[in-house]
Design a protein around this motif. Structure first.
Motif, PDB file in Angstrom:
ATOM      1  N   PRO A 128       0.813  -1.218   0.000  1.00  0.00           N
ATOM      2  CA  PRO A 128       0.000   0.000   0.000  1.00  0.00           C
ATOM      3  C   PRO A 128       0.846   1.266   0.000  1.00  0.00           C
ATOM      4  O   PRO A 128       1.956   1.291   0.543  1.00  0.00           O
ATOM      5  CB  PRO A 128      -0.791  -0.120   1.307  1.00  0.00           C
ATOM      6  N   ASP A 129       0.310   2.309  -0.603  1.00  0.00           N
ATOM      7  CA  ASP A 129       0.997   3.599  -0.671  1.00  0.00           C
ATOM      8  C   ASP A 129       0.523   4.471   0.494  1.00  0.00           C
ATOM      9  O   ASP A 129      -0.115   5.505   0.298  1.00  0.00           O
ATOM     10  CB  ASP A 129       0.706   4.269  -2.014  1.00  0.00           C
ATOM     11  N   ILE A 130       0.842   4.034   1.710  1.00  0.00           N
ATOM     12  CA  ILE A 130       0.423   4.745   2.917  1.00  0.00           C
ATOM     13  C   ILE A 130       1.637   4.990   3.802  1.00  0.00           C
ATOM     14  O   ILE A 130       2.653   4.287   3.708  1.00  0.00           O
ATOM     15  CB  ILE A 130      -0.649   3.959   3.704  1.00  0.00           C
ATOM     16  N   ALA A 131       1.545   5.994   4.671  1.00  0.00           N
ATOM     17  CA  ALA A 131       2.681   6.394   5.501  1.00  0.00           C
ATOM     18  C   ALA A 131       3.200   5.254   6.361  1.00  0.00           C
ATOM     19  O   ALA A 131       4.411   5.133   6.593  1.00  0.00           O
ATOM     20  CB  ALA A 131       2.281   7.579   6.382  1.00  0.00           C
ATOM     21  N   GLU A 132       2.307   4.401   6.846  1.00  0.00           N
ATOM     22  CA  GLU A 132       2.724   3.304   7.728  1.00  0.00           C
ATOM     23  C   GLU A 132       3.611   2.287   7.018  1.00  0.00           C
ATOM     24  O   GLU A 132       4.312   1.504   7.669  1.00  0.00           O
ATOM     25  CB  GLU A 132       1.487   2.597   8.298  1.00  0.00           C
ATOM     26  N   ASN A 133       3.589   2.280   5.691  1.00  0.00           N
ATOM     27  CA  ASN A 133       4.395   1.343   4.902  1.00  0.00           C
ATOM     28  C   ASN A 133       5.691   1.986   4.415  1.00  0.00           C
ATOM     29  O   ASN A 133       6.379   1.417   3.576  1.00  0.00           O
ATOM     30  CB  ASN A 133       3.579   0.841   3.700  1.00  0.00           C
ATOM     31  N   ILE A 134       6.032   3.146   4.944  1.00  0.00           N
ATOM     32  CA  ILE A 134       7.186   3.893   4.438  1.00  0.00           C
ATOM     33  C   ILE A 134       8.162   4.210   5.563  1.00  0.00           C
ATOM     34  O   ILE A 134       7.760   4.580   6.670  1.00  0.00           O
ATOM     35  CB  ILE A 134       6.721   5.192   3.747  1.00  0.00           C
ATOM     36  N   ALA A 135       9.453   4.051   5.255  1.00  0.00           N
ATOM     37  CA  ALA A 135      10.528   4.411   6.178  1.00  0.00           C
ATOM     38  C   ALA A 135      11.611   5.142   5.396  1.00  0.00           C
ATOM     39  O   ALA A 135      11.763   4.919   4.186  1.00  0.00           O
ATOM     40  CB  ALA A 135      11.113   3.162   6.847  1.00  0.00           C
ATOM     41  N   PRO A 136      12.373   6.024   6.040  1.00  0.00           N
ATOM     42  CA  PRO A 136      13.495   6.665   5.341  1.00  0.00           C
ATOM     43  C   PRO A 136      14.535   5.614   4.951  1.00  0.00           C
ATOM     44  O   PRO A 136      14.885   4.759   5.758  1.00  0.00           O
ATOM     45  CB  PRO A 136      14.060   7.626   6.397  1.00  0.00           C
ATOM     46  N   GLN A 137      15.015   5.679   3.700  1.00  0.00           N
ATOM     47  CA  GLN A 137      16.035   4.746   3.225  1.00  0.00           C
ATOM     48  C   GLN A 137      17.067   5.495   2.392  1.00  0.00           C
ATOM     49  O   GLN A 137      16.712   6.378   1.606  1.00  0.00           O
ATOM     50  CB  GLN A 137      15.405   3.631   2.383  1.00  0.00           C
ATOM     51  N   SER A 138      18.336   5.125   2.546  1.00  0.00           N
ATOM     52  CA  SER A 138      19.416   5.742   1.779  1.00  0.00           C
ATOM     53  C   SER A 138      19.085   5.703   0.293  1.00  0.00           C
ATOM     54  O   SER A 138      18.748   4.645  -0.251  1.00  0.00           O
ATOM     55  CB  SER A 138      20.732   5.009   2.034  1.00  0.00           C
ATOM     56  N   SER A 139      19.194   6.847  -0.375  1.00  0.00           N
ATOM     57  CA  SER A 139      18.663   6.992  -1.730  1.00  0.00           C
ATOM     58  C   SER A 139      19.230   5.989  -2.722  1.00  0.00           C
ATOM     59  O   SER A 139      18.480   5.255  -3.380  1.00  0.00           O
ATOM     60  CB  SER A 139      18.907   8.418  -2.234  1.00  0.00           C
ATOM     61  N   ARG A 140      20.551   5.942  -2.876  1.00  0.00           N
ATOM     62  CA  ARG A 140      21.138   5.066  -3.889  1.00  0.00           C
ATOM     63  C   ARG A 140      20.897   3.601  -3.554  1.00  0.00           C
ATOM     64  O   ARG A 140      20.605   2.785  -4.429  1.00  0.00           O
ATOM     65  CB  ARG A 140      22.632   5.346  -4.031  1.00  0.00           C
ATOM     66  N   TRP A 141      21.008   3.245  -2.287  1.00  0.00           N
ATOM     67  CA  TRP A 141      20.768   1.866  -1.837  1.00  0.00           C
ATOM     68  C   TRP A 141      19.332   1.453  -2.123  1.00  0.00           C
ATOM     69  O   TRP A 141      19.058   0.330  -2.519  1.00  0.00           O
ATOM     70  CB  TRP A 141      21.064   1.787  -0.344  1.00  0.00           C
ATOM     71  N   GLN A 142      18.414   2.399  -1.967  1.00  0.00           N
ATOM     72  CA  GLN A 142      17.000   2.124  -2.175  1.00  0.00           C
ATOM     73  C   GLN A 142      16.654   2.040  -3.661  1.00  0.00           C
ATOM     74  O   GLN A 142      15.835   1.230  -4.075  1.00  0.00           O
ATOM     75  CB  GLN A 142      16.169   3.222  -1.491  1.00  0.00           C
ATOM     76  N   GLN A 143      17.320   2.850  -4.465  1.00  0.00           N
ATOM     77  CA  GLN A 143      16.974   2.925  -5.884  1.00  0.00           C
ATOM     78  C   GLN A 143      17.647   1.853  -6.735  1.00  0.00           C
ATOM     79  O   GLN A 143      17.036   1.328  -7.674  1.00  0.00           O
ATOM     80  CB  GLN A 143      17.341   4.309  -6.427  1.00  0.00           C
ATOM     81  N   SER A 144      18.919   1.532  -6.425  1.00  0.00           N
ATOM     82  CA  SER A 144      19.644   0.599  -7.294  1.00  0.00           C
ATOM     83  C   SER A 144      20.606  -0.311  -6.538  1.00  0.00           C
ATOM     84  O   SER A 144      21.305  -1.108  -7.159  1.00  0.00           O
ATOM     85  CB  SER A 144      20.434   1.381  -8.355  1.00  0.00           C
ATOM     86  N   GLY A 145      20.652  -0.214  -5.223  1.00  0.00           N
ATOM     87  CA  GLY A 145      21.575  -1.021  -4.430  1.00  0.00           C
ATOM     88  C   GLY A 145      20.924  -2.246  -3.818  1.00  0.00           C
ATOM     89  O   GLY A 145      20.032  -2.869  -4.403  1.00  0.00           O
ATOM     90  N   GLY A 146      21.371  -2.579  -2.605  1.00  0.00           N
ATOM     91  CA  GLY A 146      20.937  -3.805  -1.955  1.00  0.00           C
ATOM     92  C   GLY A 146      19.442  -3.931  -1.760  1.00  0.00           C
ATOM     93  O   GLY A 146      18.870  -5.017  -1.945  1.00  0.00           O
ATOM     94  N   TRP A 147      18.785  -2.832  -1.385  1.00  0.00           N
ATOM     95  CA  TRP A 147      17.334  -2.913  -1.186  1.00  0.00           C
ATOM     96  C   TRP A 147      16.619  -3.230  -2.495  1.00  0.00           C
ATOM     97  O   TRP A 147      15.686  -4.029  -2.530  1.00  0.00           O
ATOM     98  CB  TRP A 147      16.803  -1.607  -0.602  1.00  0.00           C
ATOM     99  N   ARG A 148      17.085  -2.600  -3.582  1.00  0.00           N
ATOM    100  CA  ARG A 148      16.467  -2.858  -4.883  1.00  0.00           C
ATOM    101  C   ARG A 148      16.699  -4.299  -5.319  1.00  0.00           C
ATOM    102  O   ARG A 148      15.821  -4.922  -5.948  1.00  0.00           O
ATOM    103  CB  ARG A 148      17.015  -1.883  -5.925  1.00  0.00           C
ATOM    104  N   ILE A 149      17.870  -4.856  -5.005  1.00  0.00           N
ATOM    105  CA  ILE A 149      18.143  -6.252  -5.333  1.00  0.00           C
ATOM    106  C   ILE A 149      17.123  -7.161  -4.648  1.00  0.00           C
ATOM    107  O   ILE A 149      16.605  -8.112  -5.244  1.00  0.00           O
ATOM    108  CB  ILE A 149      19.577  -6.636  -4.924  1.00  0.00           C
ATOM    109  N   ILE A 150      16.830  -6.864  -3.386  1.00  0.00           N
ATOM    110  CA  ILE A 150      15.826  -7.639  -2.657  1.00  0.00           C
ATOM    111  C   ILE A 150      14.480  -7.578  -3.380  1.00  0.00           C
ATOM    112  O   ILE A 150      13.833  -8.605  -3.628  1.00  0.00           O
ATOM    113  CB  ILE A 150      15.676  -7.106  -1.221  1.00  0.00           C
ATOM    114  N   GLU A 151      14.037  -6.362  -3.713  1.00  0.00           N
ATOM    115  CA  GLU A 151      12.726  -6.201  -4.347  1.00  0.00           C
ATOM    116  C   GLU A 151      12.645  -6.958  -5.672  1.00  0.00           C
ATOM    117  O   GLU A 151      11.638  -7.622  -5.957  1.00  0.00           O
ATOM    118  CB  GLU A 151      12.440  -4.718  -4.573  1.00  0.00           C
ATOM    119  N   VAL A 152      13.694  -6.855  -6.485  1.00  0.00           N
ATOM    120  CA  VAL A 152      13.710  -7.525  -7.789  1.00  0.00           C
ATOM    121  C   VAL A 152      13.621  -9.036  -7.621  1.00  0.00           C
ATOM    122  O   VAL A 152      12.895  -9.724  -8.357  1.00  0.00           O
ATOM    123  CB  VAL A 152      14.975  -7.129  -8.575  1.00  0.00           C
ATOM    124  N   ASN A 153      14.339  -9.572  -6.641  1.00  0.00           N
ATOM    125  CA  ASN A 153      14.326 -11.016  -6.432  1.00  0.00           C
ATOM    126  C   ASN A 153      13.001 -11.505  -5.868  1.00  0.00           C
ATOM    127  O   ASN A 153      12.504 -12.565  -6.260  1.00  0.00           O
ATOM    128  CB  ASN A 153      15.483 -11.425  -5.525  1.00  0.00           C
TER     129      ASN A 153
END
Length: 207
Positions: A87-112
């Motif tokens: 869901p696109d709601i505030a409770e589902n959102i946390a601050p995340q390092s920009s590059r890591w979130q967009q193309s780094g480790g976090w993005r790798i998790i989402e893609v997998n």
């Protein structure tokens, strides 16, 4: 927060009945640790619904109240990604390092997670959230649990536990159930900002 449930996806569309609700809690049921002062959620969990996010609006600010942007170097990170049916709601959102979130480790998790979910559902493409999305025989249960610690300046969680499991879809009110034939197929990962404890982008390639 206590516990929040959501039936919404990107664009305000509703999740299909078979997928049930996304549950967001400030308490991790398997832990005795108390909620951190960061006010980040302790767990977000639900069945993955692979959807396109074309035309998505700007997300709301994190529930924790921390600012994001160029100053702190963080983005508004969805804990359960919109493309996973989160869901696109505030409770589902946390601050995340920009590059890591967009193309780094976090993005790798989402893609997998997306790749595994599509394989378990037997599909080769994502759905439009406005589609009448048919119920698959099996699907991917997803849970992310931010740790209790958070960066004092940015509010970013210091680490996350990620869990996925294969579940059977049925006609129960919840929409899905653990199945002795499938729920043994599961994976766990622990990641921290600017890293991912995977050997490569082929993580979970055996699934």
């Amino acid at each position: 927060m206590a516990t929040v449930t959501s039936n919404s996806m990107v664009g305000g569309r509703q999740r299909p009945d078979w997928a049930g609700l996304v549950t967001i809690s400030d308490n991790k049921p398997t832990s005795n640790e108390e909620l951190a002062d960061s006010r980040n959620p302790r767990q977000v969990r639900g069945i993955v619904v692979p959807v396109t996010t074309a035309g998505r609006p700007s997300p709301p600010s994190p529930w924790s109240g921390y600012h994001t942007g160029k100053g702190p170097g963080t983005d508004k990170g969805h804990l359960m990604a919109l493309e996973l049916g989160g869901p696109d709601i505030a409770e589902n959102i946390a601050p995340q390092s920009s590059r890591w979130q967009q193309s780094g480790g976090w993005r790798i998790i989402e893609v997998n997670v997306l790749r595994v979910a599509m394989r378990w559902m037997g599909i080769d493409g994502v759905y439009d959230p406005s589609d009448d999305i048919p119920a698959p025989a099996t699907a991917c249960y997803f849970a992310v649990s931010p740790g209790t610690g958070a960066d004092a300046m940015t509010g970013e969680p210091l680490w996350y536990d990620i869990n996925i499991a294969k579940v059977s879809i049925d006609r129960t009110p919840r929409g899905w159930t653990w199945d002795s034939r499938t729920h043994q197929i599961a994976r766990w990962a622990q990641i921290a900002p600017n890293e991912v404890r995977f050997d490569s982008r082929d993580a979970w390639s055996d699934l």
